[in-house]
Design a protein around this motif. Structure first.
Motif, short mmCIF file in Angstrom:
data_model
loop_
_atom_site.label_atom_id
_atom_site.label_comp_id
_atom_site.label_asym_id
_atom_site.label_seq_id
_atom_site.Cartn_x
_atom_site.Cartn_y
_atom_site.Cartn_z
N ARG A 1 0.82 -1.21 0.00
CA ARG A 1 0.00 0.00 0.00
C ARG A 1 0.85 1.27 0.00
O ARG A 1 0.45 2.28 -0.57
CB ARG A 1 -0.98 -0.03 1.18
CG ARG A 1 -2.16 -0.95 0.89
CD ARG A 1 -2.92 -1.35 2.14
NE ARG A 1 -4.08 -2.17 1.81
CZ ARG A 1 -4.03 -3.47 1.51
NH1 ARG A 1 -2.86 -4.10 1.50
NH2 ARG A 1 -5.12 -4.14 1.22
N GLY B 1 0.93 4.24 -2.86
CA GLY B 1 0.59 5.58 -2.41
C GLY B 1 -0.71 5.62 -1.63
O GLY B 1 -1.30 6.68 -1.44
N LEU B 2 -1.17 4.46 -1.18
CA LEU B 2 -2.43 4.41 -0.43
C LEU B 2 -2.22 4.66 1.06
O LEU B 2 -3.14 5.00 1.78
CB LEU B 2 -3.11 3.04 -0.62
CG LEU B 2 -3.62 2.77 -2.03
CD1 LEU B 2 -3.98 1.30 -2.20
CD2 LEU B 2 -4.82 3.65 -2.35
N ARG B 3 -0.98 4.44 1.53
CA ARG B 3 -0.64 4.77 2.92
C ARG B 3 0.57 5.69 2.88
O ARG B 3 1.47 5.50 2.07
CB ARG B 3 -0.28 3.51 3.71
CG ARG B 3 -1.35 2.46 3.77
CD ARG B 3 -2.47 2.80 4.73
NE ARG B 3 -3.46 1.73 4.72
CZ ARG B 3 -4.43 1.60 3.81
NH1 ARG B 3 -4.55 2.49 2.84
NH2 ARG B 3 -5.27 0.58 3.85
N PRO C 1 -2.03 8.36 -4.11
CA PRO C 1 -2.27 7.11 -4.85
C PRO C 1 -1.83 7.23 -6.30
O PRO C 1 -2.19 8.19 -6.98
CB PRO C 1 -3.79 6.95 -4.75
CG PRO C 1 -4.16 7.62 -3.48
CD PRO C 1 -3.20 8.79 -3.35
N ILE C 2 -1.00 6.33 -6.75
CA ILE C 2 -0.50 6.43 -8.12
C ILE C 2 -1.52 5.80 -9.07
O ILE C 2 -2.18 4.84 -8.73
CB ILE C 2 0.89 5.78 -8.30
CG1 ILE C 2 0.87 4.33 -7.80
CG2 ILE C 2 1.94 6.58 -7.58
CD1 ILE C 2 2.18 3.61 -8.04
N PRO C 3 -1.67 6.40 -10.24
CA PRO C 3 -2.71 5.94 -11.16
C PRO C 3 -2.33 4.63 -11.83
O PRO C 3 -1.16 4.28 -11.95
CB PRO C 3 -2.80 7.07 -12.19
CG PRO C 3 -1.46 7.72 -12.16
CD PRO C 3 -0.94 7.56 -10.77
N VAL D 1 -2.58 1.30 -11.27
CA VAL D 1 -1.91 0.16 -10.68
C VAL D 1 -2.94 -0.96 -10.65
O VAL D 1 -4.10 -0.72 -10.37
CB VAL D 1 -1.48 0.47 -9.24
CG1 VAL D 1 -0.84 -0.74 -8.61
CG2 VAL D 1 -0.55 1.65 -9.21
N ASP E 1 -9.82 1.35 -1.13
CA ASP E 1 -8.48 1.50 -1.71
C ASP E 1 -8.55 1.40 -3.23
O ASP E 1 -7.87 2.14 -3.94
CB ASP E 1 -7.54 0.42 -1.17
CG ASP E 1 -6.93 0.82 0.16
OD1 ASP E 1 -7.09 2.01 0.53
OD2 ASP E 1 -6.32 -0.02 0.82
N ARG F 1 -9.52 4.56 -4.64
CA ARG F 1 -8.45 5.57 -4.57
C ARG F 1 -7.39 5.34 -5.63
O ARG F 1 -6.82 6.30 -6.16
CB ARG F 1 -7.84 5.56 -3.17
CG ARG F 1 -8.82 6.03 -2.09
CD ARG F 1 -8.21 5.98 -0.71
NE ARG F 1 -7.06 6.85 -0.60
CZ ARG F 1 -6.00 6.61 0.18
NH1 ARG F 1 -5.97 5.52 0.91
NH2 ARG F 1 -5.01 7.45 0.24
N VAL F 2 -7.12 4.06 -5.95
CA VAL F 2 -6.13 3.77 -6.98
C VAL F 2 -6.52 4.42 -8.30
O VAL F 2 -5.67 4.88 -9.06
CB VAL F 2 -5.97 2.24 -7.17
CG1 VAL F 2 -5.23 1.93 -8.47
CG2 VAL F 2 -5.23 1.64 -6.00
N PHE F 3 -7.83 4.48 -8.58
CA PHE F 3 -8.26 5.07 -9.85
C PHE F 3 -8.66 6.53 -9.69
O PHE F 3 -9.33 7.08 -10.54
CB PHE F 3 -9.39 4.22 -10.44
CG PHE F 3 -8.94 2.83 -10.72
CD1 PHE F 3 -8.09 2.58 -11.78
CD2 PHE F 3 -9.29 1.78 -9.89
CE1 PHE F 3 -7.63 1.30 -12.04
CE2 PHE F 3 -8.83 0.50 -10.13
CZ PHE F 3 -7.99 0.26 -11.21
N SER F 4 -8.20 7.13 -8.59
CA SER F 4 -8.47 8.53 -8.28
C SER F 4 -9.94 8.89 -8.52
O SER F 4 -10.24 9.96 -9.04
CB SER F 4 -7.60 9.49 -9.11
OG SER F 4 -6.46 8.85 -9.58
#
Ligand SMILES: Nc1ncnc2c1ncn2[C@@H]1O[C@H](COP(=O)(O)OP(=O)(O)O)[C@@H](O)[C@H]1O
Ligand SMILES: [Mg+2]
Lengths: 276, 256
Positions: free
Chosen positions: A62, A66-68, A85-87, A89, B154, B157-160
């Motif tokens: 995580r 970039g989730l934590r 959060p990186i796009p 993934v 989560d 969030r990954v896909f903003s």
């Protein structure tokens, strides 16, 4: 970082972890989950993380995504410092976490919708992925009509929909029976691009030593509390790997080596119980 | 076909019991010496229900409108408040104390106040029903919107994904079974509230019929009104059931 990593050119590196630490603030005080993690992952490399429960494997995935938020150090993915959060993934978790009210196809298409893309343009790709994982006939079924293994395959299709270059998988096969798991391992290698060469970068968390050996280019062995990298082991078994790879002496030797590292057993001792 | 027949066979015991109760009831009044003003015979209740000198349609319309109005108002305000609470922790901290206080009030006791505030008519009855029925909807909406697997969040969030999109695509559908199970409770509360409102003051409606039947000791009339009330209640319940099947078919058979 090992000296070998340093020889790689920078553009060849997908993930760079430099002195990464991470502490959770909890009601009962801080919990140090990761301490000083250093690791460089090459483009297209398949890395497994193994280690006892609670050693921070999920946290590490995580933090990479970039989730934590990390408490120290830097995380770089494809040359960009990770701040949020990186796009794009591909995330796959231990539970399939499908939306119960959506058909399998619509679940696979969810990332496109969430990312603000037109899901219609991804239908064909979604159907191809379902075909690849043997779920084509189940495209219009609800998740509850599928077995656990099939749901997990659907979750993997969802993770692959937008063709991410980076796949983060947190014990994706932990809930499957041994046979299905072995099948899924082969399938995953195929999807990863083992034969084609256009490989994704994969960080794969598992509790199964044979699974880690079978899949990986390198296995990262972590030690608990706080989570640190104990050893990074090269798995130099030839690719593409097949069912027969599992019965080679090299496979056995590598598995035993990881087992020894995880349990602190000296080679030659009688085997001890592996803490889960 | 066989399935339909099975459903009918399932009903047989209830029908048999119903007929038996009716027979015993009629016998008790006809030959058992039970006074009709204490317990009217089924026959006289049926006569009262079909009595054309009573404006049944007018009463059913008034009460039905109050019940449906109360239900819709409770549902809409409950979903809105529940969404606000789930949307923002600040709103939640601001609203919750008031809602909890409101819920601890003996709500029926507020009915006379509604009369002072909004006057006679159907509106105070709607408000009464809505006040009794909205709280479970608030709570279940807030819970349904929040009971999301952390991994799912989560994934968003990954896909903003923007917050509204996570609500629209993930949280709100997730809350449907919770909201619908609260609406079943609300359907009952709306009936209670509307009738209580009519008890307090009104010139029309089934609750009003019951109040007038009391002064003339016309028990058969009260029973007739009660049956009409329960028919309205059952219809509303059936509508909620249909909504569940349509909006949350994945939760059928489970009690979210
Ligand atoms: N959300 C959280 N809040 C507080 N502590 C957490 C949280 N998630 C994990 N931890 C703690 O951090 C440590 C590492 O957890 P985790 O990354 O889940 O380990 P693993 O995946 O290797 O089992 C554990 O001690 C765990 O209790
Ligand atoms: Mg974990």
């Amino acid at each position: 970082m090992t000296s070998e990593d340093r020889l790689d050119s920078v553009d060849n590196i997908s993930i760079l972890l430099d002195g990464v630490s991470m502490t959770y603030g909890t009601a009962s005080g801080p919990v140090e989950a990761l301490r000083d993690i250093n690791l460089a992952v090459r483009q297209g490399e398949f890395i497994s993380l193994v280690g006892p429960s609670g050693c921070g494997k999920s946290t590490l995935l995580r933090v990479v995504a970039g989730l934590r938020e990390r408490s120290a150090g830097t995380v770089t993915v494809d040359g960009q410092k990770v701040m949020r959060p990186i796009p794009n993934v591909g995330m796959v978790f231990q539970a399939a976490v499908l939306l119960k009210w959506r058909t399998i196809l619509d679940n696979v298409l969810l990332p496109a919708e969430l990312a603000g893309l037109n899901p219609r343009n991804y239908r064909q790709r979604a159907m191809e992925l379902l075909e690849l994982t043997g779920l084509r006939e189940f495209a219009n079924k609800l998740p509850r009509e599928l077995s656990g293994g099939m749901q997990q395959r659907a979750a993997i299709c969802r993770g692959l929909l937008l063709d991410p270059k980076l796949l983060l998988m947190d014990e994706p096969f932990g809930a499957l029976d041994a046979m299905t798991r072995d099948e899924m391992n082969l399938e995953l290698l195929r999807i990863w691009g083992e034969a084609s060469g256009a490989r994704k970068t994969v960080l794969f968390v598992t509790h199964s030593i044979p699974e880690a050996v079978f899949l990986s280019d390198r296995v990262v062995i972590m030690s608990p509390r706080p989570g640190r990298i104990d050893t990074v082991l090269d798995i130099d078994l030839p690719r593409p790997r097949t069912v027969e790879s599992r019965i080679t002496p090299e496979f056995g030797a590598l598995s035993l080596k990881i087992y020894d590292m995880l349990t602190g057993r000296q080679s030659g001792d009688a085997p001890r119980f592996v803490p889960a | 076909m066989a399935k339909l027949r099975g459903k009918f066979l399932e009903l047989v015991p209830a029908v048999v019991l119903f007929v038996a109760i009716m027979a015993i009831w009629q016998a008790a009044v006809s030959w058992g010496g039970v006074k009709p003003y204490l317990l009217p015979s089924p026959r006289s209740v049926l006569d009262a229900m079909l009595d054309t000198s009573i404006d049944w349609w007018g009463h059913i319309w008034a009460t039905g409108l109050a019940i449906v109005g109360a239900f819709v108002l409770a549902a809409a305000s409950g979903v809105l408040l529940g969404t606000m609470i789930a949307w923002s922790p600040v709103l939640s901290r601001a609203l919750m104390p008031f809602l909890v206080f409101l819920n601890t009030l003996p709500k029926v006791a507020i009915a006379p106040l509604f009369l002072i505030w909004v006057g006679y008519g159907i509106l105070p009855n709607i408000l009464m029903g809505a006040l009794i029925g909205f709280f479970p909807v608030v709570i279940n909406t807030a819970v349904g919107l929040s009971q999301i697997d952390h991994d799912m969040i989560d994934l968003g969030r990954v896909f903003s994904a923007p917050k509204w999109k996570v609500f629209a695509k993930i949280r709100i559908p997730n809350a449907y079974p919770y909201i619908l199970s609260a609406l079943k409770v609300t359907a009952t509360s709306a009936v209670v509230g509307a009738i209580v409102g009519e008890f307090v003051a009104s010139q029309t409606g089934l609750g009003y019929v019951i109040v007038t039947s009391q002064s003339s000791m016309n028990t058969a009339l009260a029973f007739a009104a009660l049956i009409y009330i329960s028919i309205i209640g059952l219809l509303l319940f059936a509508v909620v059931g249909l909504m569940s099947r349509y909006l949350a078919p994945w939760a059928e058979g489970t009690d979210a």
